[in-house]
Structure formats: C-alpha cells, structure tokens
Enzyme design. Structure first.
Site, short mmCIF file in Angstrom:
data_model
loop_
_atom_site.label_atom_id
_atom_site.label_comp_id
_atom_site.label_asym_id
_atom_site.label_seq_id
_atom_site.Cartn_x
_atom_site.Cartn_y
_atom_site.Cartn_z
CG HIS A 1 20.29 -9.54 24.48
ND1 HIS A 1 20.26 -8.76 23.49
CD2 HIS A 1 19.36 -10.13 25.22
CE1 HIS A 1 18.74 -8.47 23.92
NE2 HIS A 1 18.58 -9.18 25.09
CG HIS B 1 14.85 -5.90 23.74
ND1 HIS B 1 16.11 -5.24 24.66
CD2 HIS B 1 15.60 -7.17 24.63
CE1 HIS B 1 16.36 -5.48 25.57
NE2 HIS B 1 16.33 -6.71 25.57
#
Ligand SMILES: Nc1ncnc2c1ncn2[C@@H]1O[C@H](COP(=O)(O)OP(=O)(O)O)[C@@H](O)[C@H]1O
Ligand SMILES: [Mg+2]
Lengths: 330, 206
Positions: A57, A219
């Site tokens: 991320h 995700h």
C-alpha cells in the site's frame, strides 16, 4: 507476472532496505524487524503513534513516519497483517513515557495482531490505546459482521492524531481526536485492473477490458458491483454520491482526497477531482483542502478512491499543523 | 492410542506436507472470497514450524505445541496467524503434565483451543470460518471415548464441505455477503488438513 524484484518472498525486506537508504536522516529500521521508526524515536513525553498493516500500500505506512505523523510503521508481508511480535517491537521503540497509540485499519487480521501486541505491551506496563479506522462505505457497517474496511481515510487519522500528539496531547486527547476523524471520514473506491501479489504470481481477480469494479477493496477484495466502464465524471459521481449518502456533509467544510491505487496516472486523478469539486459546489459543501495523488495504493492496481473528511475548527488546525515525512508534508 | 512427542511431530510434518502441496489451492480459495494469501501465509508459517521442530528437542507434547504456537504467531500474520497460534497455545497449556496425551486430555485441549479461537476472533459456528470445522470435530471427540480416526477425518471433511453453502459473517469473505455462498472457506480447508493429518497419525499408531 512481470515485476522488478529479486526474490518474491523477500520483497518486503528488500523494499525496507531501499526505503531506509532513501531517508537515512529521518528514519531507521529496528534491527531484525520490519518496523520503520523515526530516527529520534522514542520522543520523550510525547504519545507514540504506531500504525502498519500488510505491505503493498506504499507509501502507507512507512512513508508517513516522521514529525507530525507516525512514530513507527510496521510492515507485514504483502497484503497480510504484521505479526504481534513485530507490532510489539514498534510499541516498545516509540514509548516515550506518555503512552502509545495504535492506528489500525479494520481487517480481522490487523485487529487481532495489533490487539495481541497491545496485550503484550500492557503486560509490560506500557499504556496503549487504539482506534480502528473503517472509512470504506462500499461495505455495510454492522456490529454483527466484520464491518467496514479501513482504506485511504486512514491517512487523515495519521495526520490529525499525529499533530495532536506532536502538540503534547495526552493519550486520551489523541484517542479522542482520532475517533473524531474516524466518525467524520468516508471513502469509496473503484478499480479497472487487478494486481498481482508477488508470492502468488497471478492476478487477484479477472476483469474484462471494458469493465470496472465499484467498491473494490485495497487488497483486491471483490467490490459491490461489476459493470461497463463509465466516464471519469460518472465514476466521480458514483463514488462521491455513495460517500455523501453515508453521513450528513451538508453545509460543512471538507478535506478531499482523490487517491490513486498504483497505476492510475495523476492526469486521471485530476480529471476525477475536477468533477468531485463540482459536485461538492452544487451541494453547497465547501472544500477546505484537497489532496490528489497516491496515498494508499494496492500494488499496481489501476483505479482510485474518493475520501471526504468533514472538518471542524480543531480538525482544520491539526490538518494544517506541520508534518515532515517522506510521503506527506505540510 | 495416545499422543506423545513423536506422534505429534509426525502430525505436524504431515500437516506441513499437505499445506505445502496445497499452497496454491488454498490461495485460490482465498482469491475467490478473500485476498488470496491464505496458502502463502500457512505455507510460510508451517515451513518455519518444521525448521524449528526438526532442530529442537522436546520432552513433552506441551513444550512442542507451545513452540508450534509461538512460531505460527510470529510468522503467519493475517487472520490465520493469531487464530492457529492461539489454538496451539491453548492446546499446549491444556495438555501440560498430561504426557502421553490420551483421548480425554486431547479433547479437553481441543475444547480450550476452540475457546481461544472464539475469544480472539469472536466468530460463532455458522459464520463461514474455521470455527465451522473445529466445533463439529470437538463435538465428535466429546461424544466418543476413543479417537476413531476414520470417523474423525470424515467429520472434519463434512464440516469443511458444509462451509460452501454458508454466507460469510466474519473475515474478509463477509464483505461479499450473499456472493460468498458457493465457495469453500479457505481456513476451514486448512483446518480440515490439520484434523486429517491427525487422523492419519492416529491410524498408523493403531
Ligand atoms: N474472526 C474469525 N474467526 C475465526 N476464523 C476466522 C476469522 N476471520 C477469518 N478467519 C479464518 O481465516 C481465514 C483467512 O485466513 P488468511 O487468508 O490467512 O488471513 P486474512 O483474512 O487476514 O487474509 C478464513 O478463511 C477464516 O477461516
Ligand atoms: Mg487472506
């Protein structure tokens, strides 16, 4: 899979090494851990802020370690929460005597691993408090289920709670303001393409060339609707509308974040941002500050999210306060 | 049949083999309704467990399962790390001083393990998590005074397959609501491997 890497099982360690090499005067990696901490940690008598989560991320979360934001970030394997022992090391390293505050994104794994670390720390006599960020309106909020996910709005929690801690706020002050942000921040995302977790070697899902997925998680968790790709304006409208439906923003001032998921060019993010501003103006919602760029990515996924944070005087002041970190400055 | 250090070591080795061999399968199950890392997480964790247990000496089942727990807790991450770690830790605490571990002592251990899983994850039976395998297996153990490995494996298998029709309430799959139906729960499949491996060790020991 086509990626610039050495060993797919070593990407996190290799990345952290390069990260520390890039910012040697600002951060350090705690020996034998995946924890990035401020170079001067612990800062005495300041509440220490720790966040973290799965890797992939970037710049979250290590990019937000520095003055006015986090004291440490714990990196898990790609898309996998870090383990309690790593989080515990981070807590110990940033405890300057005023307690430690954990910013946790609402995923089952993150919550369990961070809570176990908090229990270990409490057993050692360290005061630990936490906030769980759940800004993603793609998921229904419910106390009977896992509840909403934490996505890009988390960066506002880092910024504002971090500023409060820097100003000398107590652990309870930091917790209160972090909870205020969580209560007032909502996000919604969408994706055009999947991403590939290095160790998995294949894309997380399949999507046709002419399709997009609304509500996609960071995700690659499936979203709420798969449909034909629409114009930037329509995408901006759909995302913003969902956010505005969730809490009452009418007559308020907001901070806007248009966040890229990894391979969406800034050009496209600005196109989305233009329409977001128009929509807010039509609704009489005043934009106080705008952030456009990559703040919470999902490897090389293409797509974006729109975040709105409803502000009051306290939040405005803390949003403006000084922050000096690799990925965020003000 | 009783479990001693040797048989538990065999259990863990068999489990690791199944996880390594099905790493991609577990990951693909998690790609369908989660984030596609369950096989990777379990394979990483159990490889570390084997690295640890094959280079250490254990006097008791409790010591061995404690090492398994600590390794899983620090190497797996995600949701499954704390859950499997807690399960083995509670099992370890429960069977302390009970070597060799007989059916009743093991059943008490599984009860403690399941309690631990539920305290940590707050999931009830029927929410499409690994609890849906552990709970029926525990009931089976409680209803019988001997291990009966064949039936034990069958119980775990039926339980694992039953997760297909459940709408997820906990874990990442819950985000999908109705769309989670029709897919097996990845954690229930890895838990099935756990009990299947146990059954195989028990069978060989008979
Ligand atoms: N709250 C919970 N209680 C029990 N088991 C859970 C819970 N949440 C998730 N699980 C189990 O964990 C599995 C997913 O594990 P894994 O993919 O390794 O972690 P993550 O969901 O963090 O990616 C699920 O299939 C489910 O069986
Ligand atoms: Mg997973």
């Amino acid at each position: 899979m086509k990626k610039i890497m050495n060993d797919p099982n070593q990407v996190v360690q290799d990345m952290l090494k390069g990260f520390v090499a890039a910012f040697p005067n600002d951060v350090k990696q705690l020996p034998n851990t995946t924890v990035i901490a401020r170079k001067n940690a612990p800062v005495s008598n300041k509440v220490g802020l720790v966040s973290g989560g799965g890797s992939g991320h970037e710049p979250a979360h290590a990019g937000y370690v520095g003055k006015g934001m986090l004291d440490a970030a714990v990196a898990g394997e790609v898309f996998t929460s870090p383990t309690p022992d790593q989080v515990y090391e981070a807590i110990k390293a940033v405890d300057g005597g005023a307690g430690v505050f954990l910013v946790i994104k609402n995923y089952t794994g993150d919550v369990m691993n961070f809570e176990m670390a908090a229990e270990l720390a409490a057993a050692e006599g360290i005061d630990v408090e936490q906030v769980i960020v759940n800004d993603d309106v793609a998921v229904e909020d419910s106390s009977f289920t896992t509840g909403r996910r934490g996505i890009a709005g988390t960066v506002f929690v880092h910024k504002i709670a971090g500023a409060k801690a820097e100003q000398g706020g107590s652990l309870q002050d930091v917790k209160a303001v972090a909870e205020k942000v969580v209560a007032n921040v909502r996000s919604m995302g969408m994706a055009l393409t999947p991403c590939t977790v290095p160790a998995a070697g294949k894309p997380s899902f399949e999507i046709d060339d002419n399709e997009m997925e609304i509500g996609m998680g960071i995700h690659g968790e499936p979203g709420i609707e798969r449909k034909e790709i629409a114009s930037a304006n329509e995408i901006a409208e759909e995302l913003t509308q969902k956010v505005l439906e969730d809490i009452d923003y009418s007559g308020s001032e907001v901070a806007v974040m248009v966040n890229g998921l990894g391979s969406t060019p800034e050009m496209e993010l600005f196109i989305v941002n233009a329409r977001v501003h128009e929509i807010l103006a039509e609704k009489g919602i005043k934009v106080y500050k705008t952030f456009v760029g990559e703040y919470m990515t999902s490897l090389e996924m293409a797509g974006c999210s729109v975040t709105l944070l409803k502000l009051d005087d306290e939040l405005k002041e803390l949003l403006e306060a000084e922050a000096v970190t690799p990925a965020f400055s003000s | 049949m009783e479990l001693n250090v040797q048989s538990v070591l065999k259990w863990i080795e068999k489990l690791n083999d199944k996880i390594q061999n099905n790493k991609e399968y577990l990951t693909s199950l998690d790609q369908a309704i989660g984030d596609g890392d369950h096989g990777i997480n379990m394979a990483r964790g159990f490889q570390e467990v084997i690295n640890k247990t094959t280079t250490s000496q254990y006097d008791t089942v409790s010591d061995l399962t404690k090492d398994v727990a600590m390794t899983l807790m620090s190497k797996v991450g995600g949701a499954s790390g704390p859950l499997y770690g807690t399960a083995f830790l509670k099992l370890s605490m429960s069977v302390k001083g009970k070597d060799p571990v007989d059916h009743d002592a093991f059943t008490a251990g599984v009860q403690e393990a399941l309690n631990g899983i539920q305290q940590r994850g707050k999931a009830n039976e029927g929410e499409k998590t690994l609890v849906d395998v552990w709970a029926p297996v525990l009931r089976f153990l409680q209803e019988n005074s001997e291990f009966e490995p064949g039936k034990l494996e069958e119980t775990a298998k039926v339980a694992m397959e039953s997760t297909k029709d459940i709408i997820a309430i906990r874990g990442r799959a819950a985000y999908l609501k109705e769309r989670s139906k029709g897919h097996l729960d990845p954690g229930s499949v890895s838990s099935f491997y756990l009990f299947q491996s146990l059954a195989e060790v028990l069978q060989e020991g008979e």
